[in-house]
Design an enzyme around this catalytic site. Structure first.
Site, PDB file in Angstrom:
ATOM      1  N   HIS A 161     -21.133 -21.849   0.511  1.00 16.26           N
ATOM      2  CA  HIS A 161     -21.712 -20.714  -0.213  1.00 16.26           C
ATOM      3  C   HIS A 161     -22.978 -20.186   0.453  1.00 16.26           C
ATOM      4  O   HIS A 161     -23.483 -19.125   0.070  1.00 16.26           O
ATOM      5  CB  HIS A 161     -22.039 -21.097  -1.659  1.00 16.26           C
ATOM      6  CG  HIS A 161     -20.836 -21.389  -2.495  1.00 16.26           C
ATOM      7  ND1 HIS A 161     -19.829 -20.479  -2.708  1.00 16.26           N
ATOM      8  CD2 HIS A 161     -20.475 -22.504  -3.147  1.00 16.26           C
ATOM      9  CE1 HIS A 161     -18.903 -21.026  -3.492  1.00 16.26           C
ATOM     10  NE2 HIS A 161     -19.254 -22.258  -3.752  1.00 16.26           N
ATOM     11  N   HIS A 199     -13.537 -22.877  -4.807  1.00 12.99           N
ATOM     12  CA  HIS A 199     -14.396 -21.691  -4.886  1.00 12.99           C
ATOM     13  C   HIS A 199     -14.390 -20.943  -3.547  1.00 12.99           C
ATOM     14  O   HIS A 199     -14.327 -21.563  -2.487  1.00 12.99           O
ATOM     15  CB  HIS A 199     -15.836 -22.106  -5.218  1.00 12.99           C
ATOM     16  CG  HIS A 199     -15.965 -22.899  -6.481  1.00 12.99           C
ATOM     17  ND1 HIS A 199     -15.952 -24.279  -6.494  1.00 12.99           N
ATOM     18  CD2 HIS A 199     -16.101 -22.506  -7.770  1.00 12.99           C
ATOM     19  CE1 HIS A 199     -16.093 -24.700  -7.749  1.00 12.99           C
ATOM     20  NE2 HIS A 199     -16.171 -23.652  -8.542  1.00 12.99           N
TER      21      HIS A 199
END
Ligand SMILES: NCCCNCCCCCC(O)(O)C(F)(F)F
Ligand SMILES: [Zn+2]
Length: 344
Positions: A161, A199
């Site tokens: 991320h 994710h």
């Protein structure tokens, strides 16, 4: 398969994260690495070595120098303002229409300027833990360059991320992107990154968005419903010379292995077509049905199948640990991917 792991991961042990309106104990915790390491040793996957230190230069090949400078001093600046009894969490961010032209002097301002969530506490040990994870990934890249077929960087904190100049989603330095860039700098003409974490790897996507030499493929929960919410859609294909070198394969809540395997086959075909010299695999095991914060339904045996499918791509492969929060089963699920890969 060689495994690279640093005990310095333990230095990232946040007190709490903001999740669904409450400050709760961090899901991304030291026990995750301990349970993976224990399982790796139990199945005898291969030697476990400490990373070699690579310094800041490889980090600067991926991350903004000002952002790296911020990360290095954030904790001290926080303590000067707020004391050392509470972890550093941001409280406001840049919304559309607000200016990002100036970096605030305030530590609270800089936490918000350089982050996208309040779930990623900065602590006294964050910088050392994050750089040790990057060194593990870089050491794994060195092994591939030396001719190893595979390596596993047992990284904590995770990285996918983290973008060029931002942190969030438990990530500070993008270990997979740093390794991919190191492989490029070491002579690989084309590198593929495949992200199987539940994710979307928004940081990795952002870092290579305009690059045609690094293909990014991510299989993840539909961001319309799932963190990180604001990117990861199938129509995001890259820009400039990078257009076509980004592939997002989104899947709905409740996805099981049958559907996941089909997406993995599409990913594998795209990677083969790209003609990469090496593969960096962002290995999150939060696609597991028992994961507390995720909503796919893979079972532990599916991770053996996942490893075999990755091996079928036929490239030297560096596995880099990302997420997975069903801690009791995390070791088995991660080791199953690696074992499944090795058995091909
Ligand atoms: N209600 C939704 C809460 C979402 N909370 C943050 C989830 C972060 C996931 C991190 C990860 O698993 O993608 C990584 F691999 F980076 F560790
Ligand atoms: Zn994840």
């Amino acid at each position: 398969m060689i495994v690279i792991h640093s005990e310095e991961h333990r230095l990232q042990a946040g007190r709490s994260e903001l999740n669904d309106g409450q400050l709760v104990p961090c899901y991304e915790k030291p026990a995750r690495a301990d349970i993976v390491r224990a399982r790796i040793e139990a199945v005898g996957l291969g030697p476990i070595v400490e990373p070699t230190r690579h310094g800041i230069a490889p980090l600067e090949r991926v991350h903004d120098a000002g952002y790296l400078g911020f990360l290095q001093t954030a904790w001290d600046d926080w303590v000067a303002e707020h004391g050392a009894d509470i972890d550093a969490l941001p409280l406001n961010w840049v919304a559309p229409g607000m200016s990002r032209r100036r970096v605030p002097r305030s530590i609270d301002g800089r936490l918000g300027f350089y982050s996208f969530d309040a779930g990623t506490p900065i602590t006294a040990g964050t910088w050392r833990a994050a750089t040790s994870a990057a060194d593990s990934a870089l050491t794994g890249a060195d092994r591939l360059r030396a001719g190893d077929r595979s390596a596993f960087a047992l990284c904590r904190p995770p990285g996918h991320h983290a973008g060029h100049a931002f942190y969030g989603g438990y990530c500070f330095l993008n270990n997979a992107a740093i390794a991919a860039q190191s492989l490029r700098d070491g002579g690989a003409a084309r590198v593929a990154v495949l992200d199987v974490d539940y994710h979307h790897g928004n940081g990795t996507q952002e870092i290579f968005w305009e690059r045609g030499d690094v293909l990014f493929v991510s299989i993840h929960a539909d961001p319309a419903d799932e963190f990180p919410y604001f990117c990861g859609h199938a129509d995001e294909t890259g820009a400039g010379v990078g257009d076509g070198a980004n592939l997002n394969l989104t899947l709905p809540w409740g996805t099981d292995w049958n559907a996941y395997a089909q997406a993995l086959a599409v990913a594998a075909a795209r990677i083969r077509e790209f003609g990469a010299d090496a593969l960096v695999l962002s290995l999150g095991a939060d696609t597991y049905g028992g994961d507390p914060i995720s909503r796919f339904r893979l079972v532990s045996e599916d991770f053996l199948r996942m490893g075999a499918a990755i091996a079928g791509i036929g490239l030297p492969t560096l596995f880099v640990l990302e997420g997975g929060y069903a801690v009791d089963d995390l070791g088995v699920n991660v080791a199953n991917v690696l074992t499944g890969f090795e058995q091909v």
